[in-house]
Design a protein around this motif. Structure first.
Motif, PDB file in Angstrom:
ATOM      1  N   PHE A 291       0.727  -1.219  -0.177  1.00  0.00           N
ATOM      2  CA  PHE A 291       0.041   0.165   0.043  1.00  0.00           C
ATOM      3  C   PHE A 291       0.961   1.249  -0.097  1.00  0.00           C
ATOM      4  CE2 PHE A 291      -2.165   3.365   2.287  1.00  0.00           C
ATOM      5  CZ  PHE A 291      -3.372   3.472   1.702  1.00  0.00           C
ATOM      6  N   GLY A 292       0.345   2.112  -0.807  1.00  0.00           N
ATOM      7  CA  GLY A 292       1.190   3.396  -0.791  1.00  0.00           C
ATOM      8  C   GLY A 292       2.300   3.574  -1.876  1.00  0.00           C
ATOM      9  N   GLY A 293       2.553   2.559  -2.450  1.00  0.00           N
ATOM     10  CA  GLY A 293       3.600   2.644  -3.643  1.00  0.00           C
ATOM     11  C   GLY A 293       4.803   1.839  -3.376  1.00  0.00           C
ATOM     12  N   GLN A 294       4.853   0.861  -2.155  1.00  0.00           N
ATOM     13  CA  GLN A 294       5.973   0.175  -2.119  1.00  0.00           C
ATOM     14  C   GLN A 294       5.963  -0.916  -3.024  1.00  0.00           C
ATOM     15  OE1 GLN A 294       6.927   2.385   0.176  1.00  0.00           O
ATOM     16  NE2 GLN A 294       4.854   2.806   0.615  1.00  0.00           N
ATOM     17  N   ALA A 295       7.294  -1.279  -3.754  1.00  0.00           N
ATOM     18  CA  ALA A 295       7.088  -2.313  -4.787  1.00  0.00           C
ATOM     19  C   ALA A 295       8.430  -2.882  -5.052  1.00  0.00           C
ATOM     20  CB  ALA A 295       6.454  -1.746  -6.158  1.00  0.00           C
ATOM     21  N   ILE A 296       8.567  -4.238  -5.444  1.00  0.00           N
ATOM     22  CA  ILE A 296       9.731  -4.761  -6.205  1.00  0.00           C
ATOM     23  C   ILE A 296       9.252  -5.519  -7.384  1.00  0.00           C
ATOM     24  CG2 ILE A 296      11.594  -6.652  -5.638  1.00  0.00           C
ATOM     25  CD1 ILE A 296      10.921  -6.366  -2.727  1.00  0.00           C
ATOM     26  N   TYR A 297       9.646  -5.077  -8.401  1.00  0.00           N
ATOM     27  CA  TYR A 297       9.465  -5.636  -9.629  1.00  0.00           C
ATOM     28  C   TYR A 297      10.699  -6.614 -10.158  1.00  0.00           C
ATOM     29  CZ  TYR A 297       5.475  -2.326  -9.913  1.00  0.00           C
ATOM     30  OH  TYR A 297       4.284  -1.711  -9.591  1.00  0.00           O
ATOM     31  N   VAL A 298      10.400  -7.761 -10.864  1.00  0.00           N
ATOM     32  CA  VAL A 298      11.119  -8.476 -10.922  1.00  0.00           C
ATOM     33  C   VAL A 298      10.993  -8.805 -12.733  1.00  0.00           C
ATOM     34  CG1 VAL A 298      12.496 -10.906 -11.071  1.00  0.00           C
ATOM     35  CG2 VAL A 298      11.694  -9.584  -9.037  1.00  0.00           C
ATOM     36  N   VAL A 299      11.859  -8.613 -13.454  1.00  0.00           N
ATOM     37  CA  VAL A 299      11.777  -8.712 -14.809  1.00  0.00           C
ATOM     38  C   VAL A 299      12.820  -9.730 -15.637  1.00  0.00           C
ATOM     39  CG1 VAL A 299      11.405  -7.459 -17.276  1.00  0.00           C
ATOM     40  CG2 VAL A 299      10.876  -6.119 -15.104  1.00  0.00           C
ATOM     41  N   PRO A 300      12.533 -10.793 -15.613  1.00  0.00           N
ATOM     42  CA  PRO A 300      13.586 -11.853 -16.067  1.00  0.00           C
ATOM     43  C   PRO A 300      14.120 -11.776 -17.320  1.00  0.00           C
ATOM     44  CG  PRO A 300      11.669 -13.070 -14.764  1.00  0.00           C
ATOM     45  CD  PRO A 300      11.232 -11.610 -15.074  1.00  0.00           C
TER      46      PRO A 300
ATOM     47  N   LEU B 156      14.858  -9.270 -18.912  1.00  0.00           N
ATOM     48  CA  LEU B 156      15.943  -8.176 -19.049  1.00  0.00           C
ATOM     49  C   LEU B 156      16.997  -8.314 -17.884  1.00  0.00           C
ATOM     50  CD1 LEU B 156      13.570  -5.257 -20.343  1.00  0.00           C
ATOM     51  CD2 LEU B 156      16.079  -5.961 -21.054  1.00  0.00           C
ATOM     52  N   ASP B 157      16.859  -9.378 -16.947  1.00  0.00           N
ATOM     53  CA  ASP B 157      17.736  -9.467 -15.848  1.00  0.00           C
ATOM     54  C   ASP B 157      17.705  -8.068 -15.025  1.00  0.00           C
ATOM     55  OD1 ASP B 157      19.733 -10.452 -13.999  1.00  0.00           O
ATOM     56  OD2 ASP B 157      21.207 -10.491 -15.409  1.00  0.00           O
ATOM     57  N   THR B 158      16.434  -7.644 -14.816  1.00  0.00           N
ATOM     58  CA  THR B 158      16.431  -6.345 -14.109  1.00  0.00           C
ATOM     59  C   THR B 158      15.401  -6.711 -12.888  1.00  0.00           C
ATOM     60  OG1 THR B 158      16.611  -5.175 -16.140  1.00  0.00           O
ATOM     61  CG2 THR B 158      15.227  -3.943 -14.520  1.00  0.00           C
ATOM     62  N   VAL B 159      15.615  -5.636 -11.941  1.00  0.00           N
ATOM     63  CA  VAL B 159      14.910  -5.448 -10.575  1.00  0.00           C
ATOM     64  C   VAL B 159      14.690  -4.166 -10.235  1.00  0.00           C
ATOM     65  CG1 VAL B 159      14.770  -5.944  -8.210  1.00  0.00           C
ATOM     66  CG2 VAL B 159      15.679  -7.707  -9.443  1.00  0.00           C
ATOM     67  N   VAL B 160      13.240  -3.810 -10.143  1.00  0.00           N
ATOM     68  CA  VAL B 160      13.046  -2.397  -9.770  1.00  0.00           C
ATOM     69  C   VAL B 160      12.409  -2.105  -8.277  1.00  0.00           C
ATOM     70  CG1 VAL B 160      11.786  -0.417 -10.560  1.00  0.00           C
ATOM     71  CG2 VAL B 160      12.512  -2.027 -12.153  1.00  0.00           C
ATOM     72  N   VAL B 161      12.894  -1.348  -7.740  1.00  0.00           N
ATOM     73  CA  VAL B 161      12.352  -1.124  -6.297  1.00  0.00           C
ATOM     74  C   VAL B 161      11.825   0.466  -6.042  1.00  0.00           C
ATOM     75  CG1 VAL B 161      12.989  -0.725  -3.910  1.00  0.00           C
ATOM     76  CG2 VAL B 161      13.629  -2.743  -4.843  1.00  0.00           C
ATOM     77  N   LEU B 162      10.859   0.315  -5.775  1.00  0.00           N
ATOM     78  CA  LEU B 162      10.025   1.822  -5.376  1.00  0.00           C
ATOM     79  C   LEU B 162       9.628   2.077  -3.938  1.00  0.00           C
ATOM     80  CD1 LEU B 162       7.978   1.946  -8.718  1.00  0.00           C
ATOM     81  CD2 LEU B 162      10.122   2.888  -8.440  1.00  0.00           C
ATOM     82  N   THR B 163       9.951   3.072  -3.337  1.00  0.00           N
ATOM     83  CA  THR B 163       9.394   3.197  -1.983  1.00  0.00           C
ATOM     84  C   THR B 163       8.859   4.621  -1.994  1.00  0.00           C
ATOM     85  OG1 THR B 163      11.287   3.997  -1.012  1.00  0.00           O
ATOM     86  CG2 THR B 163      11.141   1.591  -0.901  1.00  0.00           C
ATOM     87  N   HIS B 164       7.829   4.698  -1.245  1.00  0.00           N
ATOM     88  CA  HIS B 164       7.034   5.923  -1.003  1.00  0.00           C
ATOM     89  C   HIS B 164       6.409   6.226   0.368  1.00  0.00           C
ATOM     90  CE1 HIS B 164       5.252   9.446  -2.953  1.00  0.00           C
ATOM     91  NE2 HIS B 164       4.163   9.170  -3.184  1.00  0.00           N
ATOM     92  N   ASP B 165       6.190   7.365   0.593  1.00  0.00           N
ATOM     93  CA  ASP B 165       5.736   7.902   2.184  1.00  0.00           C
ATOM     94  C   ASP B 165       4.198   8.292   1.853  1.00  0.00           C
ATOM     95  OD1 ASP B 165       6.501   9.963   1.536  1.00  0.00           O
ATOM     96  OD2 ASP B 165       7.857  10.455   3.238  1.00  0.00           O
ATOM     97  N   GLU B 166       3.426   8.123   0.819  1.00  0.00           N
ATOM     98  CA  GLU B 166       2.088   8.730   0.545  1.00  0.00           C
ATOM     99  C   GLU B 166       1.194   8.226   1.263  1.00  0.00           C
ATOM    100  OE1 GLU B 166      -0.369  11.252   0.346  1.00  0.00           O
ATOM    101  OE2 GLU B 166       1.088  11.497  -1.540  1.00  0.00           O
ATOM    102  N   ARG B 167       0.725   8.985   2.190  1.00  0.00           N
ATOM    103  CA  ARG B 167      -0.575   8.198   3.192  1.00  0.00           C
ATOM    104  C   ARG B 167      -1.834   8.329   2.667  1.00  0.00           C
ATOM    105  NH1 ARG B 167       1.013   4.036   5.606  1.00  0.00           N
ATOM    106  NH2 ARG B 167      -0.528   4.468   7.174  1.00  0.00           N
ATOM    107  N   LYS B 168      -2.071   9.475   1.540  1.00  0.00           N
ATOM    108  CA  LYS B 168      -3.264   9.844   1.161  1.00  0.00           C
ATOM    109  C   LYS B 168      -3.704   8.759  -0.029  1.00  0.00           C
ATOM    110  CE  LYS B 168      -2.879  14.591   2.263  1.00  0.00           C
ATOM    111  NZ  LYS B 168      -3.046  16.003   1.682  1.00  0.00           N
ATOM    112  N   LYS B 169      -4.657   8.899  -0.365  1.00  0.00           N
ATOM    113  CA  LYS B 169      -5.414   7.897  -1.406  1.00  0.00           C
ATOM    114  C   LYS B 169      -4.775   8.453  -2.776  1.00  0.00           C
ATOM    115  CE  LYS B 169      -9.211   5.835   1.214  1.00  0.00           C
ATOM    116  NZ  LYS B 169     -10.626   5.691   1.043  1.00  0.00           N
ATOM    117  N   SER B 170      -3.547   8.586  -3.057  1.00  0.00           N
ATOM    118  CA  SER B 170      -3.033   8.810  -4.334  1.00  0.00           C
ATOM    119  C   SER B 170      -2.909   7.759  -5.339  1.00  0.00           C
ATOM    120  CB  SER B 170      -1.620   9.484  -4.132  1.00  0.00           C
ATOM    121  OG  SER B 170      -1.011   9.717  -5.345  1.00  0.00           O
ATOM    122  N   LYS B 171      -3.246   7.772  -6.503  1.00  0.00           N
ATOM    123  CA  LYS B 171      -2.929   6.575  -7.501  1.00  0.00           C
ATOM    124  C   LYS B 171      -1.565   6.729  -7.993  1.00  0.00           C
ATOM    125  CE  LYS B 171      -7.866   5.915  -8.424  1.00  0.00           C
ATOM    126  NZ  LYS B 171      -9.015   5.804  -9.322  1.00  0.00           N
TER     127      LYS B 171
END
Length: 323
Positions: A271-280, A282-297
Protein backbone atom coordinates in the motif's frame (compact mmCIF):
# COMPACT_ATOMS: atom_id res chain seq x y z
CA UNK A 1 18.89 1.86 -21.74
CA UNK A 2 17.65 5.46 -21.64
CA UNK A 3 17.60 5.91 -17.88
CA UNK A 4 17.50 9.70 -18.11
CA UNK A 5 13.89 9.54 -19.25
CA UNK A 6 13.04 7.50 -16.14
CA UNK A 7 14.71 9.89 -13.72
CA UNK A 8 13.13 12.90 -15.43
CA UNK A 9 9.67 11.33 -15.21
CA UNK A 10 10.09 10.37 -11.56
CA UNK A 11 11.37 13.76 -10.39
CA UNK A 12 7.93 15.38 -9.84
CA UNK A 13 6.47 12.26 -8.18
CA UNK A 14 8.53 12.78 -5.02
CA UNK A 15 9.10 9.06 -4.34
CA UNK A 16 11.37 8.28 -1.43
CA UNK A 17 13.44 5.92 -3.58
CA UNK A 18 13.75 4.30 -6.99
CA UNK A 19 16.41 1.66 -7.55
CA UNK A 20 16.90 -0.21 -10.80
CA UNK A 21 19.44 -2.99 -11.18
CA UNK A 22 20.20 -4.62 -14.53
CA UNK A 23 22.59 -7.53 -14.94
CA UNK A 24 23.68 -6.98 -11.35
CA UNK A 25 24.64 -3.34 -11.86
CA UNK A 26 22.77 -0.36 -10.43
CA UNK A 27 21.64 1.79 -13.34
CA UNK A 28 19.26 4.04 -11.40
CA UNK A 29 19.63 4.95 -7.73
CA UNK A 30 17.45 7.88 -6.82
CA UNK A 31 16.40 9.01 -3.34
CA UNK A 32 14.32 12.00 -2.33
CA UNK A 33 17.24 12.95 -0.11
CA UNK A 34 20.44 11.08 0.65
CA UNK A 35 19.09 10.17 4.09
CA UNK A 36 16.51 7.80 2.59
CA UNK A 37 19.24 5.42 1.38
CA UNK A 38 19.86 4.26 4.93
CA UNK A 39 16.38 4.62 6.37
CA UNK A 40 14.04 1.69 6.88
CA UNK A 41 11.06 1.81 4.54
CA UNK A 42 7.64 0.52 5.50
CA UNK A 43 7.12 -2.27 2.93
CA UNK A 44 3.45 -2.86 3.81
CA UNK A 45 2.13 -5.82 1.79
CA UNK A 46 5.52 -6.51 0.22
CA UNK A 47 5.88 -8.38 3.51
CA UNK A 48 3.70 -11.09 1.98
CA UNK A 49 6.34 -11.93 -0.64
CA UNK A 50 9.04 -12.22 2.02
CA UNK A 51 6.78 -14.55 3.97
CA UNK A 52 6.27 -16.57 0.78
CA UNK A 53 10.03 -16.95 0.44
CA UNK A 54 10.33 -18.25 4.01
CA UNK A 55 7.50 -20.71 3.43
CA UNK A 56 9.25 -21.95 0.30
CA UNK A 57 12.47 -22.45 2.27
CA UNK A 58 10.62 -24.36 4.99
CA UNK A 59 9.03 -26.60 2.35
CA UNK A 60 12.44 -27.21 0.79
CA UNK A 61 13.75 -28.23 4.21
CA UNK A 62 10.85 -30.58 4.82
CA UNK A 63 9.63 -28.52 7.78
CA UNK A 64 6.32 -27.79 6.05
CA UNK A 65 4.24 -30.39 4.21
CA UNK A 66 3.06 -30.35 0.60
CA UNK A 67 1.21 -27.13 -0.31
CA UNK A 68 -2.00 -29.09 -0.85
CA UNK A 69 -2.04 -30.16 2.80
CA UNK A 70 -5.16 -28.93 4.65
CA UNK A 71 -4.32 -26.29 7.24
CA UNK A 72 -6.42 -28.25 9.73
CA UNK A 73 -3.13 -30.05 10.35
CA UNK A 74 -2.11 -26.83 12.15
CA UNK A 75 -5.54 -25.54 13.13
CA UNK A 76 -7.56 -28.61 14.19
CA UNK A 77 -10.44 -26.38 15.33
CA UNK A 78 -11.39 -26.18 11.66
CA UNK A 79 -12.41 -29.85 11.86
CA UNK A 80 -15.00 -28.86 14.43
CA UNK A 81 -16.32 -25.86 12.53
CA UNK A 82 -20.06 -26.01 11.67
CA UNK A 83 -19.10 -25.42 8.04
CA UNK A 84 -17.34 -28.64 7.04
CA UNK A 85 -15.94 -26.98 3.91
CA UNK A 86 -13.40 -25.09 6.02
CA UNK A 87 -11.54 -28.35 6.63
CA UNK A 88 -10.63 -28.33 2.93
CA UNK A 89 -8.64 -25.09 3.09
CA UNK A 90 -5.00 -25.84 2.20
CA UNK A 91 -1.65 -24.11 2.41
CA UNK A 92 -1.95 -23.42 -1.31
CA UNK A 93 -5.30 -21.74 -0.80
CA UNK A 94 -3.79 -19.39 1.76
CA UNK A 95 -0.79 -18.65 -0.47
CA UNK A 96 -2.95 -17.84 -3.50
CA UNK A 97 -5.61 -15.91 -1.53
CA UNK A 98 -8.24 -18.49 -2.44
CA UNK A 99 -9.21 -19.68 1.06
CA UNK A 100 -12.80 -18.62 0.40
CA UNK A 101 -13.06 -16.84 3.76
CA UNK A 102 -15.38 -13.84 3.68
CA UNK A 103 -13.19 -10.77 3.83
CA UNK A 104 -12.98 -7.15 2.78
CA UNK A 105 -9.37 -6.10 3.20
CA UNK A 106 -10.24 -2.47 3.91
CA UNK A 107 -13.70 -1.58 5.19
CA UNK A 108 -16.62 -3.75 6.12
CA UNK A 109 -17.14 -5.97 9.12
CA UNK A 110 -14.74 -8.77 8.09
CA UNK A 111 -11.69 -6.72 7.33
CA UNK A 112 -8.02 -6.16 7.89
CA UNK A 113 -8.58 -3.21 10.28
CA UNK A 114 -11.08 -5.26 12.29
CA UNK A 115 -8.56 -8.10 12.64
CA UNK A 116 -5.91 -5.75 14.02
CA UNK A 117 -8.29 -4.53 16.71
CA UNK A 118 -8.92 -8.03 18.11
CA UNK A 119 -6.88 -9.68 20.88
CA UNK A 120 -6.26 -12.81 18.77
CA UNK A 121 -5.77 -12.27 15.05
CA UNK A 122 -5.45 -15.93 14.11
CA UNK A 123 -8.60 -16.79 16.01
CA UNK A 124 -10.47 -13.96 14.33
CA UNK A 125 -9.47 -15.16 10.84
CA UNK A 126 -10.37 -18.78 11.52
CA UNK A 127 -13.81 -17.75 12.76
CA UNK A 128 -14.76 -15.96 9.53
CA UNK A 129 -17.45 -17.70 7.48
CA UNK A 130 -16.84 -18.90 3.94
CA UNK A 131 -18.02 -16.70 1.10
CA UNK A 132 -16.79 -19.13 -1.59
CA UNK A 133 -15.62 -22.70 -1.90
CA UNK A 134 -11.90 -22.93 -1.09
CA UNK A 135 -9.92 -22.56 -4.30
CA UNK A 136 -12.78 -21.08 -6.32
CA UNK A 137 -11.69 -17.45 -6.57
CA UNK A 138 -9.23 -14.92 -5.24
CA UNK A 139 -10.09 -12.54 -2.40
CA UNK A 140 -7.16 -10.48 -1.13
CA UNK A 141 -6.88 -11.24 2.56
CA UNK A 142 -4.07 -10.37 4.97
CA UNK A 143 -5.72 -12.75 7.41
CA UNK A 144 -4.58 -15.62 5.19
CA UNK A 145 -1.03 -14.32 5.56
CA UNK A 146 -1.31 -14.20 9.35
CA UNK A 147 -2.41 -17.83 9.42
CA UNK A 148 0.64 -18.69 7.32
CA UNK A 149 2.99 -16.74 9.58
CA UNK A 150 1.67 -18.48 12.68
CA UNK A 151 1.91 -21.98 11.24
CA UNK A 152 5.37 -21.24 9.85
CA UNK A 153 6.61 -20.27 13.32
CA UNK A 154 5.15 -23.51 14.69
CA UNK A 155 6.67 -25.61 11.92
CA UNK A 156 10.21 -24.21 12.18
CA UNK A 157 10.19 -23.95 15.98
CA UNK A 158 11.23 -20.31 16.16
CA UNK A 159 9.80 -16.84 15.49
CA UNK A 160 9.38 -15.92 11.83
CA UNK A 161 11.96 -13.12 12.06
CA UNK A 162 14.52 -15.45 13.64
CA UNK A 163 14.00 -17.92 10.81
CA UNK A 164 14.37 -15.07 8.33
CA UNK A 165 17.65 -14.00 9.91
CA UNK A 166 18.98 -17.54 9.66
CA UNK A 167 17.76 -18.51 6.21
CA UNK A 168 17.17 -15.28 4.27
CA UNK A 169 18.31 -12.00 5.81
CA UNK A 170 21.65 -13.33 6.97
CA UNK A 171 22.74 -14.73 3.59
CA UNK A 172 21.47 -11.62 1.76
CA UNK A 173 23.37 -9.31 4.11
CA UNK A 174 20.25 -7.71 5.58
CA UNK A 175 21.40 -6.49 8.98
CA UNK A 176 18.90 -3.77 9.78
CA UNK A 177 15.14 -4.36 9.73
CA UNK A 178 12.01 -4.09 11.83
CA UNK A 179 9.11 -6.54 11.88
CA UNK A 180 5.88 -6.00 13.78
CA UNK A 181 4.02 -8.72 15.71
CA UNK A 182 0.44 -9.58 16.60
CA UNK A 183 -0.83 -9.74 20.23
CA UNK A 184 0.47 -13.33 20.54
CA UNK A 185 3.94 -12.29 19.39
CA UNK A 186 3.61 -13.82 15.92
CA UNK A 187 5.32 -11.69 13.30
CA UNK A 188 2.84 -10.11 10.93
CA UNK A 189 2.49 -12.06 7.70
CA UNK A 190 0.66 -9.53 5.55
CA UNK A 191 2.44 -6.30 6.46
CA UNK A 192 4.74 -4.83 9.10
CA UNK A 193 8.21 -5.50 7.69
CA UNK A 194 10.53 -2.49 7.40
CA UNK A 195 13.66 -2.68 5.23
CA UNK A 196 16.17 -0.47 3.48
CA UNK A 197 15.51 -0.10 -0.28
CA UNK A 198 18.85 -1.78 -1.05
CA UNK A 199 17.78 -4.86 0.92
CA UNK A 200 14.49 -4.96 -0.98
CA UNK A 201 16.56 -4.92 -4.18
CA UNK A 202 18.71 -7.83 -2.97
CA UNK A 203 15.56 -9.83 -2.28
CA UNK A 204 14.32 -9.15 -5.80
CA UNK A 205 17.64 -10.28 -7.24
CA UNK A 206 17.42 -13.50 -5.25
CA UNK A 207 14.19 -14.36 -7.05
CA UNK A 208 15.56 -13.14 -10.37
CA UNK A 209 18.44 -15.61 -9.90
CA UNK A 210 16.13 -18.53 -9.23
CA UNK A 211 16.69 -18.55 -5.49
CA UNK A 212 20.51 -18.55 -5.57
CA UNK A 213 22.75 -15.98 -3.93
CA UNK A 214 26.43 -15.82 -4.84
CA UNK A 215 26.09 -19.34 -6.19
CA UNK A 216 24.49 -20.74 -3.04
CA UNK A 217 20.86 -21.89 -3.34
CA UNK A 218 18.67 -20.35 -0.62
CA UNK A 219 15.40 -21.43 -2.27
CA UNK A 220 15.03 -24.20 -4.81
CA UNK A 221 14.42 -23.04 -8.40
CA UNK A 222 11.25 -25.15 -8.51
CA UNK A 223 9.79 -23.31 -5.51
CA UNK A 224 10.75 -19.91 -6.94
CA UNK A 225 9.08 -20.83 -10.21
CA UNK A 226 5.89 -22.00 -8.55
CA UNK A 227 5.70 -19.03 -6.19
CA UNK A 228 5.97 -16.51 -9.02
CA UNK A 229 3.81 -18.34 -11.56
CA UNK A 230 0.28 -17.16 -12.33
CA UNK A 231 -2.06 -19.29 -10.22
CA UNK A 232 -5.37 -17.44 -10.43
CA UNK A 233 -6.72 -14.24 -12.02
CA UNK A 234 -6.40 -11.30 -9.66
CA UNK A 235 -9.42 -9.39 -8.45
CA UNK A 236 -9.96 -6.49 -10.88
CA UNK A 237 -9.16 -3.56 -8.60
CA UNK A 238 -5.81 -1.73 -8.76
CA UNK A 239 -3.15 -2.88 -8.09
CA UNK A 240 -4.87 -6.23 -8.55
CA UNK A 241 -4.42 -6.67 -12.24
CA UNK A 242 -2.99 -9.69 -14.00
CA UNK A 243 -2.68 -12.83 -11.89
CA UNK A 244 -1.66 -13.89 -8.42
CA UNK A 245 0.85 -16.56 -7.42
CA UNK A 246 2.11 -17.46 -3.97
CA UNK A 247 1.86 -13.98 -2.41
CA UNK A 248 3.35 -12.49 -5.59
CA UNK A 249 1.54 -10.58 -8.37
CA UNK A 250 2.25 -11.52 -12.00
CA UNK A 251 1.51 -9.57 -15.16
CA UNK A 252 2.61 -8.70 -18.69
CA UNK A 253 3.55 -5.32 -20.10
CA UNK A 254 2.58 -5.01 -23.76
CA UNK A 255 3.56 -1.66 -25.31
CA UNK A 256 1.62 -0.06 -28.08
CA UNK A 257 2.65 -0.97 -31.63
CA UNK A 258 6.16 0.19 -32.34
CA UNK A 259 6.85 0.94 -28.68
CA UNK A 260 9.20 -1.95 -27.91
CA UNK A 261 8.84 -5.60 -26.93
CA UNK A 262 6.33 -7.09 -24.50
CA UNK A 263 7.64 -8.75 -21.36
CA UNK A 264 6.37 -10.69 -18.35
CA UNK A 265 7.15 -9.66 -14.81
CA UNK A 266 6.25 -10.51 -11.24
CA UNK A 267 6.15 -8.18 -8.30
CA UNK A 268 5.59 -7.57 -4.62
CA UNK A 269 3.35 -4.60 -3.91
CA UNK A 270 2.56 -2.70 -0.71
CA UNK A 271 0.00 0.00 0.00
CA UNK A 272 1.16 3.50 -0.85
CA UNK A 273 3.63 2.58 -3.56
CA UNK A 274 6.12 0.13 -2.06
CA UNK A 275 7.11 -2.35 -4.75
CA UNK A 276 9.68 -4.85 -5.99
CA UNK A 277 9.40 -5.66 -9.72
CA UNK A 278 11.35 -8.52 -11.28
CA UNK A 279 11.74 -8.66 -15.08
CA UNK A 280 13.54 -11.91 -15.99
CA UNK A 281 13.83 -11.18 -19.74
CA UNK A 282 15.92 -8.10 -18.97
CA UNK A 283 17.73 -9.41 -15.87
CA UNK A 284 16.26 -6.39 -14.10
CA UNK A 285 14.89 -5.58 -10.65
CA UNK A 286 13.08 -2.34 -9.81
CA UNK A 287 12.41 -1.13 -6.25
CA UNK A 288 10.09 1.76 -5.45
CA UNK A 289 9.30 3.21 -2.02
CA UNK A 290 6.98 6.05 -1.09
CA UNK A 291 5.57 7.63 2.04
CA UNK A 292 2.28 8.86 0.59
CA UNK A 293 -0.44 8.21 3.14
CA UNK A 294 -3.32 9.70 1.19
CA UNK A 295 -5.29 7.85 -1.46
CA UNK A 296 -2.98 8.84 -4.29
CA UNK A 297 -3.02 6.72 -7.44
CA UNK A 298 0.41 7.94 -8.55
CA UNK A 299 2.38 5.01 -7.07
CA UNK A 300 0.17 2.46 -8.86
CA UNK A 301 1.15 3.81 -12.26
CA UNK A 302 4.86 4.51 -11.76
CA UNK A 303 6.20 1.24 -13.10
CA UNK A 304 3.89 0.72 -16.07
CA UNK A 305 3.75 4.38 -17.09
CA UNK A 306 7.31 5.56 -16.58
CA UNK A 307 9.64 2.56 -16.28
CA UNK A 308 8.12 -0.31 -18.29
CA UNK A 309 8.18 1.60 -21.62
CA UNK A 310 11.94 2.14 -21.26
CA UNK A 311 12.44 -1.53 -20.41
CA UNK A 312 10.32 -2.54 -23.42
CA UNK A 313 12.55 -0.45 -25.71
CA UNK A 314 15.67 -1.99 -24.18
CA UNK A 315 14.30 -5.49 -24.69
CA UNK A 316 13.46 -4.67 -28.31
CA UNK A 317 17.04 -3.51 -28.89
CA UNK A 318 18.36 -6.61 -27.12
CA UNK A 319 16.26 -8.88 -29.35
CA UNK A 320 17.37 -7.09 -32.50
CA UNK A 321 21.00 -7.49 -31.52
CA UNK A 322 20.77 -11.29 -31.48
CA UNK A 323 18.86 -11.70 -34.75
Amino acid sequence: MHTASITDALAPLNLTSCLISRRGEMIVERYRTDDFAGQLARTNSCTKSFLSALLCIAMDEGLLPHPDTPIAAFYPQLLRDPDARKAAITLRHLLTMTSGLRWTEFGGLNSFPAMTRTPNWVGYVLEQPLADEPGASMSYNSGNSQLLAALLAEAVGMPVAAYAEKKLFGPLGTRDYRWETDPQGVHTGGFGLWLRPADMLAFGRLFLQGGAWHGTPLISPARVSEATRAAIPAAPQPPRRGFYGWHWWTDTYAPEEGGGAAFDYFNAYGFGGQAIYVVPALDTVVVLTHDERKKSKIPLHVFRRHIAPVLAEALWEQQKAVR
